[in-house]
Design a protein around this motif. Structure first.
Motif, short mmCIF file in Angstrom:
data_model
loop_
_atom_site.label_atom_id
_atom_site.label_comp_id
_atom_site.label_asym_id
_atom_site.label_seq_id
_atom_site.Cartn_x
_atom_site.Cartn_y
_atom_site.Cartn_z
N HIS A 198 0.78 -1.02 -0.14
CA HIS A 198 0.17 0.09 0.12
C HIS A 198 0.97 1.30 -0.03
O HIS A 198 0.30 2.42 -0.63
N GLU A 199 2.13 0.96 0.56
CA GLU A 199 3.04 2.25 0.85
C GLU A 199 3.83 2.45 -0.48
O GLU A 199 4.44 3.39 -0.64
N PHE A 200 3.72 1.51 -1.39
CA PHE A 200 4.56 1.61 -2.75
C PHE A 200 4.20 2.92 -3.47
O PHE A 200 4.95 3.34 -4.30
N GLN A 228 0.39 -5.41 5.38
CA GLN A 228 1.29 -6.04 5.92
C GLN A 228 2.60 -4.95 6.46
O GLN A 228 3.02 -5.20 7.49
N LEU A 229 2.79 -4.00 5.62
CA LEU A 229 3.99 -3.13 6.10
C LEU A 229 5.18 -3.61 6.46
O LEU A 229 5.97 -3.36 7.40
N HIS A 230 5.65 -4.73 5.53
CA HIS A 230 6.85 -4.88 5.33
C HIS A 230 7.95 -3.57 4.98
O HIS A 230 7.86 -3.41 3.74
N THR A 231 8.52 -2.92 5.85
CA THR A 231 8.88 -1.78 5.39
C THR A 231 10.59 -1.70 5.70
O THR A 231 11.15 -2.35 6.28
N ASN A 232 11.06 -0.41 5.43
CA ASN A 232 12.42 -0.15 5.38
C ASN A 232 12.80 1.06 5.53
O ASN A 232 11.88 2.14 5.23
N SER A 233 14.08 1.46 5.91
CA SER A 233 14.69 2.96 6.14
C SER A 233 14.36 3.87 5.11
O SER A 233 14.21 4.98 5.37
N ASN A 234 14.31 3.19 3.91
CA ASN A 234 14.11 4.42 2.95
C ASN A 234 12.66 4.70 2.50
O ASN A 234 12.55 5.54 1.66
N ARG A 235 11.74 3.96 3.08
CA ARG A 235 10.47 4.42 2.73
C ARG A 235 10.00 5.90 3.32
O ARG A 235 10.15 6.16 4.42
N ALA A 236 9.50 6.60 2.36
CA ALA A 236 9.02 7.92 3.09
C ALA A 236 7.99 8.01 3.81
O ALA A 236 6.92 7.19 3.61
N ASP A 237 7.96 8.72 4.97
CA ASP A 237 6.83 9.02 5.89
C ASP A 237 5.62 9.42 5.05
O ASP A 237 4.46 8.52 5.50
N ALA A 238 5.67 10.13 4.19
CA ALA A 238 4.10 10.29 3.41
C ALA A 238 3.75 9.13 2.72
O ALA A 238 2.62 9.07 2.61
N ASN A 239 4.65 8.28 2.31
CA ASN A 239 3.99 7.02 1.80
C ASN A 239 3.40 5.99 2.96
O ASN A 239 2.22 5.40 2.53
N ALA A 241 2.26 7.11 5.57
CA ALA A 241 0.98 7.77 5.92
C ALA A 241 -0.21 7.62 5.09
O ALA A 241 -1.30 7.26 5.37
N ALA A 242 0.11 7.63 3.69
CA ALA A 242 -0.86 7.41 2.69
C ALA A 242 -1.45 6.00 2.82
O ALA A 242 -2.47 5.76 2.61
N ALA A 243 -0.52 4.87 3.03
CA ALA A 243 -1.10 3.71 3.20
C ALA A 243 -2.07 3.44 4.31
O ALA A 243 -3.24 2.83 4.30
N ILE A 244 -1.74 4.19 5.48
CA ILE A 244 -2.44 3.76 6.60
C ILE A 244 -3.69 4.67 6.55
O ILE A 244 -4.87 4.17 6.59
N THR A 245 -3.91 5.89 6.13
CA THR A 245 -5.01 6.52 6.01
C THR A 245 -5.91 6.44 5.00
O THR A 245 -7.09 6.36 5.23
N THR A 246 -5.54 6.11 3.75
CA THR A 246 -6.41 5.62 2.87
C THR A 246 -6.98 4.30 3.01
O THR A 246 -8.34 4.22 2.79
N ALA A 247 -6.29 3.46 3.88
CA ALA A 247 -7.07 2.18 4.25
C ALA A 247 -8.29 2.52 5.08
O ALA A 247 -9.28 2.13 4.97
N ALA A 248 -7.92 3.40 5.97
CA ALA A 248 -9.12 3.86 7.13
C ALA A 248 -10.36 4.51 6.33
O ALA A 248 -11.33 4.18 6.89
N GLN A 249 -10.07 5.00 4.98
CA GLN A 249 -11.36 5.58 4.37
C GLN A 249 -12.09 4.70 4.03
O GLN A 249 -13.33 5.09 3.70
N SER A 250 -11.78 3.43 3.92
CA SER A 250 -12.58 2.23 3.57
C SER A 250 -13.75 2.21 4.51
O SER A 250 -14.88 1.58 4.30
N ILE A 288 5.19 5.57 12.27
CA ILE A 288 3.75 4.62 11.88
C ILE A 288 3.03 4.16 13.05
O ILE A 288 1.64 4.41 12.63
N VAL A 289 3.50 4.00 14.17
CA VAL A 289 2.64 3.79 15.30
C VAL A 289 1.55 5.34 15.46
O VAL A 289 0.55 5.02 15.92
N GLN A 290 2.40 6.25 15.54
CA GLN A 290 1.70 7.35 15.82
C GLN A 290 0.40 7.81 14.74
O GLN A 290 -0.40 8.17 15.10
N THR A 291 0.64 7.41 13.44
CA THR A 291 -0.05 7.73 12.46
C THR A 291 -1.38 6.83 12.68
O THR A 291 -2.50 7.04 12.36
N TYR A 292 -0.82 5.46 13.03
CA TYR A 292 -2.05 4.46 13.20
C TYR A 292 -2.99 4.90 14.42
O TYR A 292 -4.08 4.95 14.35
#
Ligand code: XIL
Length: 346
Positions: A198-200, A228-239, A241-250, A288-292
């Protein structure tokens, strides 16, 4: 009544009151105290054999997912054979420790036994295979496993339905039927569509949200989205956040279902752990935890890390490289990432 008897009666009342199961161990300051369930994917062999590992799981988590023990190949290795031992062990452990069990996973293109990949049969025979597997497994754990990843990773990177054996033999609507079969077997279970990426970017994310949205609008029994959010140090915070907040819009439940933060995305063979990496990882976990945590409380199903410590992470095997993606280190101690989680919960 003498003071001693009053004290004794009060003690008895508070320790064995009539409120059902006793609370499990909950160390002060453990992740069990979070406002939503925090859990981990658990390796059942380690849970059995490694006291330090078991101690961390018991102390910190009030949700557990089987890392492998509830996958198709583990539970149903031959057409006529179901092997429940490891999964039942985890369920019993969870009951003793007052933890929830999230089931993972009923329908996936991976972790299939050879008898399924080699299965010869028409579409009715394939349908029967799918339905029987789902209903036997969900039925076995009914009342003990309260939620399931019904379908895992059905969408490909380009947003199309992955050409799995299921898609090939059952047609694209197998996803909907899998949810219906699971719901028939346990009408109380919360049913999730689980995927990564979702964060890609918007392509895969939109395809997943469209699939889930269309299932929901058709009245298919789906209750949540697993990121799933198997993520890494390079993943931008904005992406992230978009993954988490758009999922909640469902409007559905949102489960961060397989979180880890890999710190060696370049797969450098000789990389060593440093305080700089530890601090960068802490910041990612906190974000991630704060956004969630900012999502509506009723949608926060929980957050599960994939594995428990850096010693048992699947990432090292997957990347064949050194990495340290979890909030506990190789010696089962809390890392700065753990403090990041705690800070994100505030
Ligand atoms: C992984 C396990 O951690 C490994 O032990 C196993 O060899 C392969 O599967 N997405 C998922 C999980 O949904 O089931 C995967 O677990 C990790 C990626």
């Amino acid at each position: 009544m003498p003071l001693r008897s009053i004290l004794l009666a009060t003690l008895l009342l508070t320790s064995c009151g009539s409120k059902g199961p006793q609370p499990g161990p909950s160390a002060p300051g453990s992740l069990r105290e979070a406002a939503f369930p925090i859990g981990a994917a658990v390796n059942v062999n380690l849970l059995r054999s490694n006291a330090a590992y078991r101690e961390v799981v018991t102390r910190e988590y009030r949700s557990v997912t089987a890392e492998n023990a509830m996958k198709f190949r583990s539970l149903h290795p031959d057409a006529a054979t179901y092997t429940w031992t490891d999964a039942d062990y985890l369920v019993q452990f969870a009951r003793q420790n007052n933890a929830r069990v999230h089931g993972h996973t009923l329908v996936w293109h991976n972790s299939l036994p050879a008898w399924v990949t080699n299965f010869q049969g028409d579409s009715a025979a394939w349908e029967n295979l799918l339905k029987t597997h789902i209903q036997t497994v969900v039925g076995h754990f009914r009342g003990q496993v309260s939620s399931w990843d019904v379908v895992n990773e059905a969408i490909a990177e380009d947003g199309t339905l992955r050409p799995s054996v299921w898609r090939q033999h059952l047609g694209p609507d197998y996803v909907a039927r899998a949810f219906q079969y699971a719901h028939q077997a346990d009408p109380d279970a919360k049913l999730f569509y689980n995927d990564y990426g979702h964060e890609f970017g918007p392509t895969k994310r939109t395809a997943i949200l469209n699939l889930v949205g269309s299932l929901k609008s058709r009245g298919i029994p789906i209750h949540g989205i697993g990121l799933q959010l198997h993520t890494n140090s390079n993943r931008a915070d904005a992406n992230l956040a978009a993954a988490i907040t758009t999922a909640a819009q469902s409007g559905l439940l949102v489960h961060i279902s397989e979180l880890d933060v890999a710190m060696n995305p370049g797969k450098t063979a000789g990389l060593t752990w440093s305080s700089a990496l530890a601090e960068a990882q802490k910041a990612k976990y906190q974000f991630i935890v704060q956004t969630y945590n900012a999502l509506p409380a009723a949608q926060r199903f929980g957050l599960t890390t994939w594995n428990v410590t850096d010693a048992d992470t699947w990432v090292r095997g997957d990347c064949s490289c050194p990495d340290w993606p979890l909030p506990f280190d190789d010696h089962y101690q809390r890392k700065p990432a753990y403090d990041g989680i705690v800070a994100g919960l505030k």
